[in-house]
Design a protein around this motif. Structure first.
Motif, PDB file in Angstrom:
ATOM      1  N   PRO A 361       0.687  -1.142  -0.033  1.00  0.00           N
ATOM      2  CA  PRO A 361       0.139  -0.100   0.153  1.00  0.00           C
ATOM      3  C   PRO A 361       1.002   1.288   0.006  1.00  0.00           C
ATOM      4  O   PRO A 361       1.963   1.242   0.778  1.00  0.00           O
ATOM      5  CB  PRO A 361      -0.752   0.058   1.382  1.00  0.00           C
ATOM      6  N   CYS A 362       0.467   2.363  -0.733  1.00  0.00           N
ATOM      7  CA  CYS A 362       1.371   3.504  -0.891  1.00  0.00           C
ATOM      8  C   CYS A 362       0.311   4.582  -0.650  1.00  0.00           C
ATOM      9  O   CYS A 362      -0.786   4.549  -0.830  1.00  0.00           O
ATOM     10  CB  CYS A 362       1.937   3.669  -2.305  1.00  0.00           C
ATOM     11  N   TYR A 363       1.007   5.727  -0.354  1.00  0.00           N
ATOM     12  CA  TYR A 363       0.150   7.113  -0.518  1.00  0.00           C
ATOM     13  C   TYR A 363      -1.146   7.039   0.446  1.00  0.00           C
ATOM     14  O   TYR A 363      -1.913   7.558   0.074  1.00  0.00           O
ATOM     15  CB  TYR A 363      -0.027   7.464  -1.787  1.00  0.00           C
ATOM     16  N   TYR A 364      -0.996   6.473   1.663  1.00  0.00           N
ATOM     17  CA  TYR A 364      -2.272   6.508   2.427  1.00  0.00           C
ATOM     18  C   TYR A 364      -2.787   8.013   2.863  1.00  0.00           C
ATOM     19  O   TYR A 364      -2.027   8.766   3.005  1.00  0.00           O
ATOM     20  CB  TYR A 364      -1.961   5.873   3.796  1.00  0.00           C
ATOM     21  N   LYS A 365      -4.135   8.148   2.828  1.00  0.00           N
ATOM     22  CA  LYS A 365      -4.662   9.375   3.226  1.00  0.00           C
ATOM     23  C   LYS A 365      -6.123   9.034   3.715  1.00  0.00           C
ATOM     24  O   LYS A 365      -6.647   8.015   3.484  1.00  0.00           O
ATOM     25  CB  LYS A 365      -4.727  10.368   2.248  1.00  0.00           C
ATOM     26  N   PHE A 366      -6.592  10.046   4.713  1.00  0.00           N
ATOM     27  CA  PHE A 366      -7.886   9.866   5.029  1.00  0.00           C
ATOM     28  C   PHE A 366      -8.519  11.351   4.809  1.00  0.00           C
ATOM     29  O   PHE A 366      -7.966  12.194   5.231  1.00  0.00           O
ATOM     30  CB  PHE A 366      -8.129   9.522   6.685  1.00  0.00           C
ATOM     31  N   ASP A 367      -9.615  11.250   4.044  1.00  0.00           N
ATOM     32  CA  ASP A 367     -10.074  12.461   3.428  1.00  0.00           C
ATOM     33  C   ASP A 367     -11.043  13.138   4.299  1.00  0.00           C
ATOM     34  O   ASP A 367     -12.183  13.834   3.785  1.00  0.00           O
ATOM     35  CB  ASP A 367     -10.358  12.354   1.949  1.00  0.00           C
ATOM     36  N   GLY A 368     -11.527  12.488   5.698  1.00  0.00           N
ATOM     37  CA  GLY A 368     -12.693  12.897   6.254  1.00  0.00           C
ATOM     38  C   GLY A 368     -13.868  11.799   6.310  1.00  0.00           C
ATOM     39  O   GLY A 368     -14.743  11.888   7.351  1.00  0.00           O
ATOM     40  N   LYS A 369     -13.833  11.040   5.148  1.00  0.00           N
ATOM     41  CA  LYS A 369     -15.041   9.987   5.171  1.00  0.00           C
ATOM     42  C   LYS A 369     -14.401   8.599   4.725  1.00  0.00           C
ATOM     43  O   LYS A 369     -15.099   7.552   4.914  1.00  0.00           O
ATOM     44  CB  LYS A 369     -16.085  10.361   4.266  1.00  0.00           C
ATOM     45  N   GLU A 370     -13.161   8.457   4.072  1.00  0.00           N
ATOM     46  CA  GLU A 370     -12.910   7.331   3.629  1.00  0.00           C
ATOM     47  C   GLU A 370     -11.093   7.105   3.643  1.00  0.00           C
ATOM     48  O   GLU A 370     -10.575   8.112   4.034  1.00  0.00           O
ATOM     49  CB  GLU A 370     -13.174   7.146   2.119  1.00  0.00           C
ATOM     50  N   HIS A 371     -10.816   6.085   3.982  1.00  0.00           N
ATOM     51  CA  HIS A 371      -9.240   5.627   3.911  1.00  0.00           C
ATOM     52  C   HIS A 371      -8.960   5.311   2.783  1.00  0.00           C
ATOM     53  O   HIS A 371      -9.646   4.582   2.032  1.00  0.00           O
ATOM     54  CB  HIS A 371      -9.119   4.449   4.903  1.00  0.00           C
ATOM     55  N   ILE A 372      -7.822   5.783   2.075  1.00  0.00           N
ATOM     56  CA  ILE A 372      -7.545   5.801   0.614  1.00  0.00           C
ATOM     57  C   ILE A 372      -6.103   5.133   0.599  1.00  0.00           C
ATOM     58  O   ILE A 372      -5.382   6.208   1.204  1.00  0.00           O
ATOM     59  CB  ILE A 372      -7.971   7.081  -0.231  1.00  0.00           C
ATOM     60  N   PHE A 373      -5.761   4.382  -0.239  1.00  0.00           N
ATOM     61  CA  PHE A 373      -4.243   4.026  -0.548  1.00  0.00           C
ATOM     62  C   PHE A 373      -4.203   3.492  -1.967  1.00  0.00           C
ATOM     63  O   PHE A 373      -5.385   3.150  -2.611  1.00  0.00           O
ATOM     64  CB  PHE A 373      -3.585   3.358   0.410  1.00  0.00           C
ATOM     65  N   LEU A 374      -3.023   3.566  -2.496  1.00  0.00           N
ATOM     66  CA  LEU A 374      -2.717   3.029  -3.937  1.00  0.00           C
ATOM     67  C   LEU A 374      -2.084   1.690  -3.661  1.00  0.00           C
ATOM     68  O   LEU A 374      -1.165   1.739  -2.925  1.00  0.00           O
ATOM     69  CB  LEU A 374      -2.037   4.075  -4.695  1.00  0.00           C
ATOM     70  N   VAL A 375      -2.300   1.042  -4.622  1.00  0.00           N
ATOM     71  CA  VAL A 375      -1.375  -0.294  -5.010  1.00  0.00           C
ATOM     72  C   VAL A 375      -1.371  -0.566  -6.704  1.00  0.00           C
ATOM     73  O   VAL A 375      -1.969   0.107  -7.445  1.00  0.00           O
ATOM     74  CB  VAL A 375      -2.104  -1.473  -4.181  1.00  0.00           C
ATOM     75  N   ARG A 376      -0.134  -1.381  -6.884  1.00  0.00           N
ATOM     76  CA  ARG A 376      -0.022  -1.657  -8.313  1.00  0.00           C
ATOM     77  C   ARG A 376       0.722  -3.037  -8.341  1.00  0.00           C
ATOM     78  O   ARG A 376       1.272  -3.499  -7.393  1.00  0.00           O
ATOM     79  CB  ARG A 376       0.630  -0.646  -9.165  1.00  0.00           C
ATOM     80  N   ASN A 377       0.622  -3.648  -9.606  1.00  0.00           N
ATOM     81  CA  ASN A 377       1.316  -5.067  -9.870  1.00  0.00           C
ATOM     82  C   ASN A 377       0.894  -5.983  -8.731  1.00  0.00           C
ATOM     83  O   ASN A 377       1.954  -6.628  -8.236  1.00  0.00           O
ATOM     84  CB  ASN A 377       2.866  -4.710  -9.716  1.00  0.00           C
ATOM     85  N   CYS A 378      -0.202  -6.225  -8.302  1.00  0.00           N
ATOM     86  CA  CYS A 378      -0.337  -7.219  -7.378  1.00  0.00           C
ATOM     87  C   CYS A 378      -1.723  -7.515  -7.557  1.00  0.00           C
ATOM     88  O   CYS A 378      -2.989  -7.842  -6.858  1.00  0.00           O
ATOM     89  CB  CYS A 378      -0.477  -6.588  -5.714  1.00  0.00           C
ATOM     90  N   PHE A 379      -2.307  -8.164  -8.752  1.00  0.00           N
ATOM     91  CA  PHE A 379      -3.415  -8.523  -9.044  1.00  0.00           C
ATOM     92  C   PHE A 379      -3.992  -9.714  -8.567  1.00  0.00           C
ATOM     93  O   PHE A 379      -5.103  -9.933  -8.193  1.00  0.00           O
ATOM     94  CB  PHE A 379      -3.445  -8.631 -10.759  1.00  0.00           C
TER      95      PHE A 379
END
Length: 854
Positions: A361-379
């Protein structure tokens, strides 16, 4: 009935004269741009904000209204007094504010709120006469600023910080509205600070956080002075041009801007380059490295429109992205923010399949209502989480609510959804493999041939990237990198505190010809079978202390023998030399020297903790441990907001500890540190007598003897205790985690049997109280202690190793030779207490010759 037809009195009970509202002038102005020949004067005027109940859906309607007023009056003095929120209209009085009134009338007494709503204002002039000694907001503000300047604080290592955070919430302002969002109020505060000749020279920083400020122009008053800190975080600063202009002459070592709109814009941090010479750091990051805070979630990706959404309605579409190398976003709805980042990823990694493709998981953030993070190359992993886990993250029954650790949640799940292909991978984006490799290189200490990878996730180079070593694939990848880079140049690897479940990469590590020591302490290894593959390595030293597997062994030797079956060549286990010190208990105690074994038993620690439990008996029982030179200190960091039963009773119970808490971080006057620095026998006992009665959970107690040389010792104790005050027996159970640090010295030698014993005294005693952890609460008082007459197990049940250890302890206690020890202990059927009584009787009857003593 219209309240304006009635007289009423505003009495603030603060020593000021009351305001008698009698409405001598009945005229009310509304929806007009002029008040004609009416002169506002210095009398009190009444303002009504007619919102008609349309703001009920807002989180803080009052704040929204005030911000709209301050936007309109644009820096003019205006201090609402006796603000009253009503179902259809809010009401307050104010005086000496003609410029502000003029600007309100210029807007036809109409306010446009940030929510988009429009509300009307009505004004009635001269509703009450102004008299001396009535409430004066400017005076109250000046007095409070002066008081705070006498209590400067320490923040982020900076001394002399004036803390004006959330200034308007100060209890002294309960009858007036004080908001630094009004530039005039901020200017008045800055003037009060600057002209305080007695204390201004001691000010080395400011905290203006959480004040709804959009402009900081009055801070220019402090220009051309080098401060240590300027904290403007949690405000509403949105204009970089205005900020750079207003701070042009202001200088400090660090500027804090976190959670302002300006930091979330696409041009940040380039848009504040003009301030580079004014501040060395911004939000803890050196100015020249500020660009490294970039994240595509803040600058490049619009999750409302970018990517293809995958949820339970269209899971079949996931197959279209099998060969994608773009970034994919995980979105976990959490409107109440019940999960922290750490707990979220703990649950996420427990859900992911540790044997499938690596997922970072990369670039985690919480925008006030959701936890968000990015992934790649892990289908593979994404497909597993979508199809096998049905887009849900299960919460184990044992997990607790993050905000309320005392409440155990039942089995439930957290749903999530994805947006696939939200952004292409770019050269400056996070590359997990590259980041991990660089961090491993920085962990290597060449002169000692040591690789220090304890708590690898905390490495600064992994910021914005989560690396979970509990995944077998990820751990094998890391160990492969290690073996390739260090081959024959590394003799020791430290992997403690990394959430490792198992290691089966013995073949990979076998390439490291010099590897002789491995530290796996404080991981999640449940069984020795999970590291059995490592038995192929020629390890001489191994550390497993702190893993769940250690709890499976009741006796130290059982644990040692089980480990040596897999690692027969070991000479050191958990830091203890196995060849000369075979009696350590790594699952409960860490001893730097086996000679300290008696100190964590009945010679000192066990007895002390039991005698500490009853408050009314402490004076008689604990005096023997202290001298006139002994020192006792205490800290209490119990956070009552994290307790499910926060109430007055809890506050009263905790106050017994906070009364003597010595937290110097909160003091600006360090001379007060001596107030809770207790020296001498009677003073210490007096303090200990004030603390409530408690019961220790001895199963939770762990000890660490960090120093021992026969004359002095340092013992660190951690564990759980329960408040057992007689007055609280009908109240909810209160569990407290504690740590205790003892510094002991030998006070007298040549005592006891055979003149071999010595008397230990406490020279320094520090007690810390805090909230118990989830794991401590799960096992709290699950095992009842045996009655005192059954603490020693029957001799016939002792193993050979336990019997040998009893002989060693008996010899140290009595000073007898081995044959005599064996003779007496065997005659007592291996009952230690009975053997001791036999020895005393034989010695008194002179049945033991001098030759029997060593």
């Amino acid at each position: 009935m219209d309240p304006r037809s009635q007289r009423y009195v505003l009495n603030f009970s603060d020593g000021s004269l009351p305001i008698q509202v009698d409405y001598p002038d009945p005229r009310i102005f509304r929806n007009c741009s002029t008040y004609g020949d009416r002169v506002p004067g210095l009398s009190w005027n009444e303002f009504s904000i007619h919102h008609l109940g349309q703001l009920e859906y807002l989180e803080n309607p009052k704040q929204v209204i005030l911000e709209a007023i301050f936007d309109v009056i644009d820096g003019e003095e205006f201090y609402p007094v006796a603000y009253e929120c009503g179902p259809r209209a809010d009401k307050f009085v104010a005086r000496a504010c003609k410029p502000a009134i003029d600007k309100l009338f210029a807007q036809k007494l109409c306010l446009r709120l940030s929510s988009g709503a429009t509300v009307d204002i009505s004004v009635q002039f001269g509703v009450a006469a102004n008299r001396s000694k009535q409430i004066s907001p400017p005076l109250l503000i000046s007095q409070e600023v002066s008081r705070l300047m006498e209590r400067l604080e320490v923040h982020s290592g900076v001394r002399g910080v004036l803390n004006l955070s959330n200034f308007g919430a100060n209890p002294r302002f309960k009858n007036i509205v004080v908001s630094l969002a009004n530039v005039a109020t901020l200017k008045h505060v800055c003037n009060s600070i600057y002209h305080n000749d007695e204390h201004f020279s001691a000010v080395n920083g400011f905290i203006f956080a959480n004040n709804h400020m959009k402009s900081v122009d009055p801070l220019k008053l402090f220009g051309d002075i080098e401060f240590g800190l300027l904290d403007l975080s949690e405000n509403k600063i949105g204009s970089s041009v205005r900020l750079c202009r207003e701070l042009k002459r202001v200088r400090a070592k660090e500027l804090k801007l976190a959670n302002n709109p300006i930091t979330k814009g696409p041009k940040y941090p380039n848009n504040i380059k003009a301030l580079q010479g004014n501040f060395s750091m911004v939000d803890g990051i050196p100015y020249d490295k500020l660009h490294k805070t970039y994240t595509p979630l803040n600058y490049d990706i619009d999750l409302e429109s970018d990517g293809i959404r995958i949820d339970w309605t269209n899971k079949s579409k996931l197959a279209d992205f099998e060969h994608s190398e773009d970034w994919h976003a995980f979105l976990v709805p959490d409107p109440m923010h019940a999960l922290t980042e750490t707990y979220l990823f703990r649950l996420f990694f427990l859900t992911a399949n540790q044997f499938l493709s690596e997922i970072y998981p990369c670039y985690y953030k919480f925008d006030g209502k959701e936890h968000i993070f990015l992934v790649r190359n892990c289908f593979e992993q994404i497909a597993y989480l979508v199809h096998s886990c049905n887009l849900e993250i299960p919460i184990p029954v044992t997990m607790t609510n993050v905000e309320d650790p005392d409440v155990c949640m039942g089995p439930r799940t957290i749903p999530f959804y994805l947006r696939m292909n939200v952004s292409r991978f770019k050269l400056h984006h996070v590359d997990p493999q590259e980041r991990i490799t660089k961090c491993i290189q920085k962990c290597y200490v060449a002169q000692n041939q040591l690789l220090k990878m304890s708590d690898f996730q905390a490495n600064e180079g992994l910021k914005g990237l989560w690396v979970h070593m509990g995944s077998t694939r990820i751990l094998n990848n890391i160990l492969t990198i290690i073996s390739r880079q260090f081959m024959s140049n590394c003799s020791e690897i430290r992997l403690c505190n990394n959430n490792i479940f198992r290691i089966d990469a013995a073949r990979v590590l076998s390439r490291m010809g010099s590897l002789r020591a491995l530290d796996l302490g404080h991981n999640w290894i449940n069984d020795l079978e999970d590291i059995k593959a490592l038995g192929e390595l020629p390890l001489k030293s191994l550390r497993l202390h702190g893993n769940p597997l250690c709890r499976k062994y009741g006796l130290p030797n059982d644990y040692i023998q089980a480990v040596k079956k897999i690692f027969p060549q070991l000479t050191t286990l958990d830091g203890v030399d196995l060849s000369s010190k075979p009696g350590q208990a790594p699952q409960k105690n860490f001893l730097c020297d086996i000679g300290a074994y008696e100190l964590v038993g009945d010679v000192f620690l066990s007895n002390y903790l039991r005698e500490f439990e009853q408050a009314d008996m402490r004076a008689n029982r604990l005096m023997k441990y202290y001298t006139e030179d002994s020192i006792f200190t205490m800290t209490c960091n119990y956070v009552m907001g994290r307790s499910q039963s926060f109430n007055a009773q809890l506050f009263k119970r905790i106050s017994k500890y906070t009364k003597h808490s010595r937290d110097i971080k909160k003091w600006s006057d360090y001379t007060k540190a001596t107030n809770e620095f207790h020296v001498g026998l009677m003073e210490i006992i007096g303090v200990l007598m004030e603390l409530p009665s408690i019961v220790h959970d001895f199963l939770s107690v762990q000890t660490d003897v960090m120093h021992y040389n026969g004359q002095s010792a340092v013992i660190h104790v951690t564990g759980l205790m329960r408040d057992d005050s007689p007055t609280t027996h009908n109240q909810a159970e209160l569990y407290l985690a504690f740590t205790r640090n003892f510094v002991l010295k030998v006070d007298k030698q040549g005592l006891g049997f055979g003149k071999k014993a010595c008397r230990w005294k406490i020279t320094n005693d520090h007690l810390s109280i805090m909230n118990p952890s989830r794991k401590q609460l799960e096992g709290a008082f699950k095992v009842c202690p045996l009655p005192k007459d059954r603490l020693m197990a029957p001799a016939s049940e002792d193993s050979l190793d336990a019997k040998s250890h009893k002989l060693i302890l008996f010899q140290q206690l009595t000073g007898l030779t081995s044959p005599w020890c064996t003779r007496i202990v065997e005659s007592a059927e291996w009952d230690f207490e009975r053997a001791t009584k036999m020895f005393l009787e034989m010695k008194e009857n002179r049945e033991i010759p001098e030759l029997a003593f060593i």
